[in-house]
Design a protein around this motif. Sequence first.
Motif, PDB file in Angstrom:
ATOM      1  N   ASN A 720       0.978  -1.255  -0.020  1.00 28.41           N
ATOM      2  CA  ASN A 720       0.076   0.017  -0.078  1.00 28.41           C
ATOM      3  C   ASN A 720       0.752   1.258   0.262  1.00 28.41           C
ATOM      4  O   ASN A 720       0.471   2.218   0.698  1.00 28.41           O
ATOM      5  CB  ASN A 720      -0.915   0.098   1.276  1.00 28.41           C
ATOM      6  N   LYS A 721       2.112   1.253  -0.939  1.00 27.34           N
ATOM      7  CA  LYS A 721       2.871   2.337  -0.768  1.00 27.34           C
ATOM      8  C   LYS A 721       2.741   3.173  -1.957  1.00 27.34           C
ATOM      9  O   LYS A 721       2.408   2.549  -3.097  1.00 27.34           O
ATOM     10  CB  LYS A 721       4.220   1.928  -0.732  1.00 27.34           C
ATOM     11  N   PHE A 722       3.026   4.538  -2.056  1.00 28.05           N
ATOM     12  CA  PHE A 722       3.040   5.307  -3.284  1.00 28.05           C
ATOM     13  C   PHE A 722       4.279   5.801  -3.409  1.00 28.05           C
ATOM     14  O   PHE A 722       5.130   6.296  -2.556  1.00 28.05           O
ATOM     15  CB  PHE A 722       1.987   6.420  -2.971  1.00 28.05           C
ATOM     16  N   ILE A 723       4.997   5.351  -4.551  1.00 35.19           N
ATOM     17  CA  ILE A 723       6.436   5.842  -4.958  1.00 35.19           C
ATOM     18  C   ILE A 723       6.222   6.937  -5.902  1.00 35.19           C
ATOM     19  O   ILE A 723       5.665   6.749  -6.894  1.00 35.19           O
ATOM     20  CB  ILE A 723       6.992   4.567  -5.461  1.00 35.19           C
ATOM     21  N   PHE A 724       7.130   7.908  -5.488  1.00 38.83           N
ATOM     22  CA  PHE A 724       7.156   9.371  -6.206  1.00 38.83           C
ATOM     23  C   PHE A 724       8.873   9.454  -6.831  1.00 38.83           C
ATOM     24  O   PHE A 724       9.794   9.423  -6.132  1.00 38.83           O
ATOM     25  CB  PHE A 724       6.785  10.419  -5.652  1.00 38.83           C
ATOM     26  N   VAL A 725       8.734  10.086  -8.126  1.00 37.47           N
ATOM     27  CA  VAL A 725       9.914  10.133  -8.748  1.00 37.47           C
ATOM     28  C   VAL A 725      10.096  11.524  -9.478  1.00 37.47           C
ATOM     29  O   VAL A 725       8.818  12.098  -9.723  1.00 37.47           O
ATOM     30  CB  VAL A 725      10.405   9.216  -9.727  1.00 37.47           C
ATOM     31  N   ASN A 726      11.085  12.147  -9.873  1.00 37.54           N
ATOM     32  CA  ASN A 726      11.043  13.516 -10.358  1.00 37.54           C
ATOM     33  C   ASN A 726      10.981  13.031 -11.991  1.00 37.54           C
ATOM     34  O   ASN A 726      11.028  12.028 -12.505  1.00 37.54           O
ATOM     35  CB  ASN A 726      12.353  14.183  -9.907  1.00 37.54           C
TER      36      ASN A 726
END
Length: 776
Positions: A720-726
């Motif tokens: 249940n994780k949200f991974i953000f990148v640039n």
Amino acid sequence: MGKKSHILDFSSKANGDQQKGSQPLPVLVQEARDVCLKDLDKNLRKMFEQADDYLFDMSDSGYNNTHFDAMRLLRLKKDSLIRNFQAELKNSFAENLGSDIHQQEASLGDMSFENIALVEESDLEEGIAIDGMIKKARGVNVDALEKIRTRLDTLIASQTVTKENNPFEPAFVCSSFKKASLSLDIDIESLLVIYKLFERVVLSELTLTYQNVNQFFIDKGVLPELKIKSHQSAYKNTNSTAYQPEQTLSPIDEILESNAVNSQPQGAVNAEGDKVIGLMQSLLAQSRVGGAGNTAQLSSGVVQQIETPQLMSALTDIQSSAASAGNSNANIVMDVRSLIGDQLGTERAKIQNGALGQFNEDMIDIVSMLFDFILDDKNVHSEIKSIIARLQIPMLKVGLVDRSFFSNKKHSARILLNEIARAGISWDPSDKNAQQMLEKIESICDEITENFKDDVSIFNLLLNDFEAFRATIQRRADIFERRTKEAEEGKAKAESARAVVNRTLEKICIDRHVPEAARDILKNVWVNVLFLERLKDTKDGWEKACQVAKLLIWTVQPVASAQGLEKLVSRIPVLVKNLRKGFDVISLSPIDGTRMLEELETTHREIIKKAQEKIENEKQEDILRLQPAPMIPDSHPAEISGDEKDSEADAEKIEMIEIHDIGFAPELTGQVEVNKLPVAELTPESLQAVERLSAGQWVELEIDSEFHRCKLAAKISSSNKFIFVNRSGIKMAEFQAEALAGEYQVGRLKILDEEALFDRALESVISNLRAMKSEV
């Protein structure tokens, strides 16, 4: 080829219309669902008839017997498959359109291929086939589905109906069929034949099914006035009824349809001209009636007109002057009339009294309003907007020379502006690699302001150049993003396995005496053996590794009887043999392995010695018999005997001790530290906003007290994780769903709108003009 899991669980689906905790569906939605199910039932039966013939022909043409077996099984289970399919689809309606909206993502989970590298080859083939069917079916019916979604949204008061939770979507139809077909224990080749027929016979007829659903809503008076456009089906099925499905109109098209321009002001386009310009001119004229404004109709006397070629020349000079001056007017809409007056030496009063002509006046007003919206838009970074602001004069010139600019969504100048704005959404000044994109955008704007006079073909050349540039940059970013995503998925799987190992060891050791020798083996060796077996996801290997851990703990418990002592002595060689195998699995140093076994042997000798002394010194009737320690029967009798459970009647009850240091120590997840809101304080709107986020969505996220533009690279369902990148694909942050909802609620997460900027601006201008008209 390994067997597939064919477990069907209908324990929570006894009623397809309503699940526990969900509100019943509105009657009209249930009836529309039944219209859909009726069509699907008919087409499914037709499909199974054809599947019977296909599989029989394949088995009769030299193929192996698996096709014949598949045909027989299909005949036997046809009716139950159809029933299960209907139950699954009904359940999708209950889950997604009831009040319990948190089930939405789970409903589509079976259709997600985020973890495609972790499945078996047959599952991969099946997944690819279904994914392709969904994309094709939705592409053909996107307009009819949007019409259904709009009508559902008016009937469902408890939530917003979107593409993700609309159960009429092909994704839910395919998901229901996939779940229903789990009971078919057939080979993958036969299964793919069935899927292909499902696509050819069932999905190809969804166009007609959606037409029937929309017609049902129309007959019941649910938004009957929604307009339709013709749309050619990509399926070429000569047996299906020829039909042109409904198509959703854009907001601009709907305005045009509902606001026929009966009388246009002088200078407007003729009947064969552009309707968007005509509509906006009409609205402008009506909004000016009775109010102040720059309009020729309100002026008195004769004013010498400035012809369009003269105006274009003046605008080109203004454009060149602005290019030379740089960005002194960044983020400010130009007062074009004043600039024209200064350039032509014409008095401002004459400009205001209609010297430019009505059409030119209207174009100036329309483009000014467009750039008012664009420069006020919060989604594009301010530094990018300061560059876009320089395009006000060039875009005005495009509107003057090419009247299709406002109606043609594929106009190169319009697309170029949208692409620059889209790049501006992802641009972050803190990203060192972002400077290259900024310089490219500046060079394109420089080229336009310096060289564009009246030939709009320059925009097509610049658009091709910019798209090629972005593709080159994006390829590199995609590689980094994919690696980040794969690493996070692997990390999530490892964290899950680690947690299972910790819980398992805690359960094995609880209420048991764990000497230092056994603790050393568990903590430094066997925890890793269990971890590897869990990652491999092999049931036999995992269970055997657990049995060895249980046997190890059993052998270091005090012994109180002669029978227990005898069994202990007989089990120690079995334990040592299996421990050595575990040492080999993790490539433990022979020196460390020998040391651990010697220490364990010393511990066993002490236990045996104490047992012998106790047995010799006490009478048989005084021997204390206590509750045995639980043991799981052994599934490998050749190596670990299954009668340890019986011998545990001789083990003494030991006071519970802390065993938290056996297993993996908790690891930091790398999640950004935030002031988390208690779950009770999170609003449903915040939770829903986070649930609606999809991979690829751009957001503005506060990290280390500064806002950064980030893209949601992945939603890891297992953790249940949200991974953000640039924009370069480098990981910026990760959040659990509830923590992310908290960020949204306090304003540290802002979801950006990636819809085409020019289109949104144009729709906003028309809406504002209509509002102004209504106020007159």
